[in-house]
Design an enzyme around this catalytic site. Structure first.
Site, short mmCIF file in Angstrom:
data_model
loop_
_atom_site.label_atom_id
_atom_site.label_comp_id
_atom_site.label_asym_id
_atom_site.label_seq_id
_atom_site.Cartn_x
_atom_site.Cartn_y
_atom_site.Cartn_z
N GLN A 67 0.63 -1.40 0.19
CA GLN A 67 0.37 0.18 0.07
C GLN A 67 1.18 1.55 -0.29
OE1 GLN A 67 -3.49 2.64 2.79
NE2 GLN A 67 -2.96 0.14 2.99
N GLU A 94 1.42 -1.24 8.34
CA GLU A 94 0.27 0.39 8.71
C GLU A 94 -0.14 0.28 10.29
OE1 GLU A 94 -1.34 1.96 7.14
OE2 GLU A 94 -1.64 3.36 9.16
N ASP A 149 0.79 3.26 6.12
CA ASP A 149 0.62 3.28 4.60
C ASP A 149 0.54 4.59 3.66
OD1 ASP A 149 1.60 0.71 5.13
OD2 ASP A 149 -0.19 -0.05 4.31
N GLY A 175 -8.66 20.83 19.03
CA GLY A 175 -7.54 21.79 19.16
C GLY A 175 -8.34 22.89 20.71
N GLY A 176 -8.76 23.95 20.24
CA GLY A 176 -8.90 25.22 20.52
C GLY A 176 -9.70 25.44 21.23
N1 COA Z 1 12.08 -10.50 -9.12
C1 COA Z 1 12.32 -10.94 -8.06
N2 COA Z 1 12.12 -10.50 -6.75
C2 COA Z 1 11.30 -9.82 -7.02
C3 COA Z 1 11.14 -9.26 -7.32
C4 COA Z 1 11.32 -9.31 -8.46
N3 COA Z 1 10.48 -8.45 -9.10
N4 COA Z 1 10.43 -8.43 -6.65
C5 COA Z 1 10.42 -8.12 -5.15
N5 COA Z 1 11.51 -9.71 -4.96
C6 COA Z 1 12.35 -9.73 -4.49
C7 COA Z 1 13.15 -8.94 -3.20
O1 COA Z 1 14.08 -8.93 -3.94
C8 COA Z 1 12.55 -9.64 -1.91
O2 COA Z 1 14.13 -10.50 -1.57
P1 COA Z 1 14.75 -10.87 -0.51
O3 COA Z 1 14.27 -11.10 0.72
O4 COA Z 1 15.84 -12.60 -1.04
O5 COA Z 1 15.84 -9.60 -0.88
C9 COA Z 1 11.57 -9.88 -1.73
O6 COA Z 1 10.38 -9.90 -3.03
C10 COA Z 1 10.54 -9.78 -0.89
O7 COA Z 1 10.51 -8.79 -1.04
P2 COA Z 1 9.91 -7.95 0.83
O8 COA Z 1 10.28 -6.68 0.82
O9 COA Z 1 11.26 -7.98 1.95
O10 COA Z 1 8.62 -8.38 1.29
P3 COA Z 1 7.76 -9.44 2.24
O11 COA Z 1 6.45 -9.97 1.46
O12 COA Z 1 8.39 -10.36 3.08
O13 COA Z 1 7.70 -7.61 3.98
C11 COA Z 1 7.18 -5.22 3.93
C12 COA Z 1 6.34 -7.07 2.74
C13 COA Z 1 5.99 -4.90 3.34
C14 COA Z 1 6.79 -5.52 5.31
C15 COA Z 1 8.41 -4.88 3.38
O14 COA Z 1 8.39 -4.97 2.06
C16 COA Z 1 7.98 -3.89 4.21
O15 COA Z 1 9.05 -3.33 5.17
N6 COA Z 1 8.24 -2.95 3.38
C17 COA Z 1 8.96 -1.48 3.86
C18 COA Z 1 7.97 -0.61 4.47
C19 COA Z 1 6.50 -0.77 3.64
O16 COA Z 1 6.12 0.16 2.82
N7 COA Z 1 5.35 -1.83 5.07
C20 COA Z 1 3.72 -0.94 4.21
C21 COA Z 1 3.73 -1.59 3.17
S1 COA Z 1 1.73 -1.09 2.83
#
Ligand code: COA
Length: 415
Positions: free
Chosen positions: A17, A139, A168, A247-248
């Site tokens: 998001q 979030e 988000d 607020g106030g």
């Molecule tokens: N091709 C190959 N690999 C891909 C890719 C693609 N096109 N796109 C993503 N990936 C891989 C990434 O390299 C990563 O691999 P790695 O862990 O081996 O390095 C993996 O996909 C997933 O990335 P990640 O961000 O860890 O996903 P997740 O689903 O485990 O975590 C979140 C999701 C949201 C918790 C995390 O991305 C995060 O904390 N983001 C930052 C904060 C944020 O934006 N949070 C709010 C989300 S609404």
């Protein structure tokens, strides 16, 4: 008509998001947003909270309008090369992977700079540098860590998260501002830069008034506009203030006609000082307009609970819309508690493009929230979200790949 961000190309490496909110806004302002997704899977939200089997979810469609979708396996060496070409051709890379994911892919800031020194690299992370910088964040974690949860809810209950996605979507908004600011600075410096919006920081920014109150509390030991005053206890930290206005001008949510069966038959009522006499007239308490116990805001403060109870006796005789109509005639600030159903059906929001109906090839017609920011010279036209990989061939061709090369990369599993 041209668009504000015409000519700006965004490499959209976002998911879920926060990041997609940001790039959707940039797309609405006219940027060419190329969303990079994993072949076969795509953004995880495509399949989350589905209401129709095998069809992109509303979660995805409502956050990814006006974008193009290209699939690349960025862990495949040939896929990496495609991403490198994209980095060379784009102005901004936006990502919200878990900390370190982009580096692990081989795309460090230094490497990106080598490929394109004008590239702006914009990231959402859960936390900025510090003890939690390596944490994955969603979030509600941000709402809790940014001060929203501890200050939301009623004093006698637990912390509460809000339905507004301030962690988000709120951080996505912050990031979008950072990006256009960096694009502006680049017109002078010619250089790209890193833009970071941490979700904790974004939430805290939106909770700024609560940090204001923390300091007021430490200095004076009390906060007169909080419902705890004058009879409750204040502790060391800003307490939850229920529906107090913050607020106030004191305010509270009051029951309206029908509240027994309708969970949203309520109105937010503000006892704004300049219209106090009018409030007294409307609710039939004319004597309060001159009574020294009620005539000034300071005199009213310790009596707010009783005052709101009296006003509620009046609002309970009217529907929230009838009350609005009467109160607005006297410029008394108030607002109906609108349900999502009422908002979805509100004609004025359809008229301004804040609520939009969109056609989708597999989903059919659905409702979405349009661009809340209206530019007179850059109107927004909301276009449906892309299917997974819908624009892979188109974008690859624009990048200079021949049909044979595209086909070979596809066979190799790179795109
Ligand atoms: N091709 C190959 N690999 C891909 C890719 C693609 N096109 N796109 C993503 N990936 C891989 C990434 O390299 C990563 O691999 P790695 O862990 O081996 O390095 C993996 O996909 C997933 O990335 P990640 O961000 O860890 O996903 P997740 O689903 O485990 O975590 C979140 C999701 C949201 C918790 C995390 O991305 C995060 O904390 N983001 C930052 C904060 C944020 O934006 N949070 C709010 C989300 S609404």
């Amino acid at each position: 008509m041209s668009k504000a961000l015409d000519g700006v190309r965004i490499l959209d490496f976002t998911h879920v998001q926060s990041g997609p909110t940001c790039t959707q806004l940039l797309a609405w302002f006219g940027a060419d947003v190329i969303k990079v997704e994993r072949a076969g899977a795509g953004d995880i939200t495509r399949e989350q909270l589905r209401d129709i089997p095998d069809v992109d979810s509303l979660y995805f469609t409502m956050l990814n309008h006006n974008k193009r979708s290209i699939t690349i396996d960025t862990k495949n060496p040939e896929g990496k090369q495609v991403l490198e070409t994209l980095i060379q051709k784009c102005d901004v890379l936006v990502e919200n992977f878990a900390p370190g994911a982009l580096d692990r892919m081989g795309f460090t800031w230094e490497r990106i700079q080598e490929l394109n020194p004008r590239m702006i690299v914009a990231s959402v992370k859960g936390f900025g540098p510090g003890p939690y910088e390596d944490c994955k964040v969603y979030e509600n974690v941000a709402q809790c860590a940014g001060g929203a949860a501890s200050t939301t809810g009623f004093d006698d209950g637990p912390p509460v998260v809000t339905g507004a996605q301030i962690g988000d979507s709120g951080t996505g908004l912050h990031l979008a501002l950072g990006i256009v600011t960096a694009l502006y600075q680049r017109t002078q410096t010619g250089r790209g830069q890193k833009v970071l919006a941490a979700m904790q920081d974004g939430v805290l920014n939106l909770c700024r008034v609560k940090l204001r109150d923390q300091q007021r509390l430490e200095r004076t030991g009390t906060m007169k506009e909080y419902p705890q005053y004058p009879n409750g206890q204040f502790g060391e930290a800003v307490p939850r203030a229920g529906n107090a206005s913050g607020g106030g001008q004191p305010g509270w949510i009051l029951k309206c006609k029908g509240w027994e069966t309708d969970p949203n038959a309520y109105i937010y009522f503000i006892t704004q000082a300049p219209v106090w006499a009018k409030i007294c007239n409307v609710i039939g308490k004319e004597e309060w307009a001159t009574d020294p116990d009620y005539v000034t805001p300071a005199a009213r403060l310790p009596r707010l609970k009783d005052i709101f109870a009296e006003i509620e006796r009046w609002t309970m005789t009217k529907t929230k819309f009838e009350a609005m109509q009467i109160l607005n005639k006297y410029d008394i600030p108030c607002g109906p508690i609108l349900s999502m159903k009422e908002i979805a059906e509100e004609p004025s929001l359809r008229k301004t493009g804040t609520i939009v109906e969109v056609d989708h090839p597999t989903r059919g017609r659905y409702l979405t929230v349009g661009n809340p920011i209206k530019l007179s010279d850059s109107p927004t036209e909301v276009k449906r979200s892309p299917l997974l990989g819908e624009h892979t061939d188109e974008v690859m061709t624009e990048l200079g790949y021949s049909p044979e090369q595209i086909s070979a990369l596809r066979t190799a599993g790179a795109i």
